[in-house]
Design a protein around this motif. Structure first.
Motif: not given
Length: 82
Positions: A54-79
């Motif tokens: 799950l972490v590898k997938l989030a990193r590969a796509a550039g999305v937040n792992v918390q969003w991917l796992a739970t739907g909570e928080g921002a989809q993309y990291p803030t710079p």
């Protein structure tokens, strides 16, 4: 449909969206170093990725792992401020 089924459906929708951000199942598989058959099962909602994957997938796509796992928080990291 109960709460858990709704959460599962939403989770697999985020998985599919994230794989599509990378391009497709083959590209995601190659980028993460994971068998395409595993990625295909996640895409179809037949199995969950491990925490590591799950972490590898989030990193590969550039999305937040918390969003991917739970739907909570921002989809993309803030710079971060420089």
């Amino acid at each position: 449909m109960n709460q858990f089924e709704n959460e599962d459906t939403a989770f697999f929708e985020r998985i599919r969206e994230t794989i599509n951000l990378i391009g497709n199942q083959n590209k995601a598989s190659a980028q993460m170093g994971i068998a395409v058959s595993s990625v295909a099962r996640w895409y179809r909602g037949e199995s969950d990725p491990s925490r590591t994957n799950l972490v590898k997938l989030a990193r590969a796509a550039g999305v937040n792992v918390q969003w991917l796992a739970t739907g909570e928080g921002a989809q993309y990291p803030t710079p971060s401020p420089e």
